[in-house]
Design an enzyme around this catalytic site. Structure first.
Site, PDB file in Angstrom:
ATOM      1  N   CYS A  81       6.555   2.633  -5.593  1.00  0.00           N
ATOM      2  CA  CYS A  81       5.127   2.918  -5.538  1.00  0.00           C
ATOM      3  C   CYS A  81       4.861   4.382  -5.888  1.00  0.00           C
ATOM      4  O   CYS A  81       5.563   5.282  -5.420  1.00  0.00           O
ATOM      5  CB  CYS A  81       4.572   2.612  -4.142  1.00  0.00           C
ATOM      6  SG  CYS A  81       2.792   2.894  -3.997  1.00  0.00           S
ATOM      7  N   CYS A 123       2.517   8.412   0.249  1.00  0.00           N
ATOM      8  CA  CYS A 123       2.281   8.222   1.681  1.00  0.00           C
ATOM      9  C   CYS A 123       3.494   8.705   2.474  1.00  0.00           C
ATOM     10  O   CYS A 123       4.620   8.249   2.246  1.00  0.00           O
ATOM     11  CB  CYS A 123       1.999   6.756   1.986  1.00  0.00           C
ATOM     12  SG  CYS A 123       0.660   6.047   0.999  1.00  0.00           S
ATOM     13  N   CYS A 141       5.990   6.169   4.196  1.00  0.00           N
ATOM     14  CA  CYS A 141       6.410   4.957   3.497  1.00  0.00           C
ATOM     15  C   CYS A 141       7.749   5.114   2.784  1.00  0.00           C
ATOM     16  O   CYS A 141       7.921   6.004   1.945  1.00  0.00           O
ATOM     17  CB  CYS A 141       5.339   4.537   2.501  1.00  0.00           C
ATOM     18  SG  CYS A 141       5.719   2.953   1.710  1.00  0.00           S
ATOM     19  N   CYS A 146       1.095 -13.142   5.003  1.00  0.00           N
ATOM     20  CA  CYS A 146       0.631 -11.926   4.348  1.00  0.00           C
ATOM     21  C   CYS A 146       1.644 -11.528   3.273  1.00  0.00           C
ATOM     22  O   CYS A 146       2.850 -11.578   3.502  1.00  0.00           O
ATOM     23  CB  CYS A 146       0.497 -10.796   5.360  1.00  0.00           C
ATOM     24  SG  CYS A 146      -0.531 -11.221   6.779  1.00  0.00           S
ATOM     25  N   CYS A 164      -3.344 -13.515   3.304  1.00  0.00           N
ATOM     26  CA  CYS A 164      -3.702 -12.102   3.265  1.00  0.00           C
ATOM     27  C   CYS A 164      -2.835 -11.437   2.203  1.00  0.00           C
ATOM     28  O   CYS A 164      -1.667 -11.806   2.034  1.00  0.00           O
ATOM     29  CB  CYS A 164      -3.473 -11.437   4.624  1.00  0.00           C
ATOM     30  SG  CYS A 164      -3.948  -9.681   4.676  1.00  0.00           S
ATOM     31  N   CYS A 166      -9.200  -6.572   6.195  1.00  0.00           N
ATOM     32  CA  CYS A 166      -8.128  -6.261   7.142  1.00  0.00           C
ATOM     33  C   CYS A 166      -7.820  -4.776   6.969  1.00  0.00           C
ATOM     34  O   CYS A 166      -7.336  -4.360   5.911  1.00  0.00           O
ATOM     35  CB  CYS A 166      -6.896  -7.110   6.850  1.00  0.00           C
ATOM     36  SG  CYS A 166      -5.463  -6.727   7.889  1.00  0.00           S
ATOM     37  N   ARG A 187      -4.319  -6.683  15.664  1.00  0.00           N
ATOM     38  CA  ARG A 187      -2.959  -7.121  15.363  1.00  0.00           C
ATOM     39  C   ARG A 187      -1.930  -6.067  15.774  1.00  0.00           C
ATOM     40  O   ARG A 187      -1.969  -4.938  15.303  1.00  0.00           O
ATOM     41  CB  ARG A 187      -2.841  -7.435  13.864  1.00  0.00           C
ATOM     42  CG  ARG A 187      -3.863  -8.471  13.410  1.00  0.00           C
ATOM     43  CD  ARG A 187      -3.642  -8.940  11.992  1.00  0.00           C
ATOM     44  NE  ARG A 187      -4.753  -9.779  11.556  1.00  0.00           N
ATOM     45  CZ  ARG A 187      -4.876 -11.079  11.824  1.00  0.00           C
ATOM     46  NH1 ARG A 187      -3.925 -11.687  12.516  1.00  0.00           N
ATOM     47  NH2 ARG A 187      -5.919 -11.770  11.404  1.00  0.00           N
TER      48      ARG A 187
END
Length: 350
Positions: A59, A63, A66, A103, A134, A194, A272
């Protein structure tokens, strides 16, 4: 004075009100959250969800938490998008193991148009099993959101991660406004939102107040609010920064407080209990359920992070007297019932 839980959601919460909730005595806060929860949700039912990484690593975002970022030195290898049939097989396994929600996450800044046909087939296939669907694919254009909506996607996940003030210290490759724009595109397409965040990233309580305030004052509350505890991964900015420091793990009481305040301020949302559960005691998780969490991610892995397994969760549910939400009908079964009703309406109109 007796506390009466709000019967309708509010979108005008102030930071001062949210801070006051955080400051309540712990037992009072959890009691209030439990009252709100029982007013709107079955209090002993928890939804089992499964999260699958359909495209791992590589990616372009930076972040700080991550392991899938190209900026991280975490050892996670980039993969191609999974084949549709592989994803559907994993979804079928998840359903067999009791999950009612599936998900799918891809480590992208945003999906490319060439990837959308496969993504659409995944959504349709998983939904045909009767599973709630999701996806989390990064930023979306309005057109991509419309495509996912037409395919029947139930939820789209795009976390805001932290407070607006803290955001730039965690991520520099996109802004909080970028994230809010995607949430707006999702909402306008008619897909359930979400959105939640991560606590335990070295933030202050004021940041946790700001994080919840941002979500609770959106035009509509997210229908799903995942609350994650940071899993510090070696080779990530935050994993290396917080390693072997007191900030490497959020205090359990403060984590439960965050869940409780999310429940009170967003009473209709599914709250969640997400990443970080494998390091929580069973009693901490029990307090989260009491405070209004009504969904967990089960299985051995969340994307690339470890997670409590199915057997462990089943044993915990048995000890706590909780039950998993039941699987609903498959989409084919729903359609089979819907068609005669539609014919009946046409006949009545004639």
């Amino acid at each position: 004075m007796t506390y009466t839980p709000a019967t309708t959601p509010r979108n005008d919460w102030t930071r001062e009100e949210i801070a006051a909730l955080f400051d309540l005595p712990f037992t009072e806060l959890v009691f209030r959250a439990a009252e709100v929860h029982r007013a709107h949700h079955p209090h002993n039912e928890v939804q089992l969800s499964t999260l699958l990484s359909i495209k791992t690593g590589g990616c372009q975002e930076d972040c700080g938490y991550c392991s899938q970022s190209v900026s991280a030195n975490s050892g996670v290898k980039a993969t191609k998008l999974m084949e549709v049939q592989q994803v559907l097989q994993r979804a079928a396994q998840a359903r067999d193991n009791g999950s009612t929600r599936f998900c799918m996450g891809a480590a992208w800044r945003n999906p490319k148009d060439r990837d959308m046909p496969a993504i659409i087939e995944m959504v349709k296939g998983v939904r045909s099993m009767g599973l709630e669907t999701c996806m989390t694919l990064g930023m979306l254009t309005p057109e991509q959101a419309d495509m996912l909506s037409e395919a029947g996607l139930d939820y789209y996940n795009h976390n805001i991660d932290t407070s607006p003030e803290r955001y730039g210290e965690v991520i520099t490759t996109r802004t909080m406004d970028d994230r809010l724009d995607t949430l707006s595109n999702v909402r306008m397409a008619g897909i359930n939102v979400c959105s939640g965040g991560i606590v335990g990233m070295g933030e202050t309580r004021g940041d946790r107040v700001g994080f919840i305030h941002t979500l609770a004052t959106l035009p509509d509350h997210p229908q799903s609010v995942p609350v994650n505890a940071l899993v510090p991964v070696k080779g990530t900015v935050l994993g290396d920064m917080l390693a072997d420091t007191p900030m490497a793990k959020i205090d359990d009481v403060e984590f439960v407080r965050t869940v409780a305040v999310a429940r009170i301020t967003m009473p209709l949302s599914m709250v969640r209990l997400s990443a970080g559960r494998e390091s929580m005691s069973e009693m901490t998780q029990a307090m989260c359920f009491l405070a209004g969490a009504n969904s967990i991610f089960t299985g051995d892995k969340l994307l690339t992070a470890p997670n409590a397994g199915d057997d462990s969760d089943a044993a915990m549910f048995a000890r706590l007297g909780l039950k998993a939400m039941a699987i609903e009908q498959t989409q084919a079964e729903v359609d089979a019932q819907r068609m005669p009703k539609g014919c009946a309406r046409l006949e009545a109109a004639g």
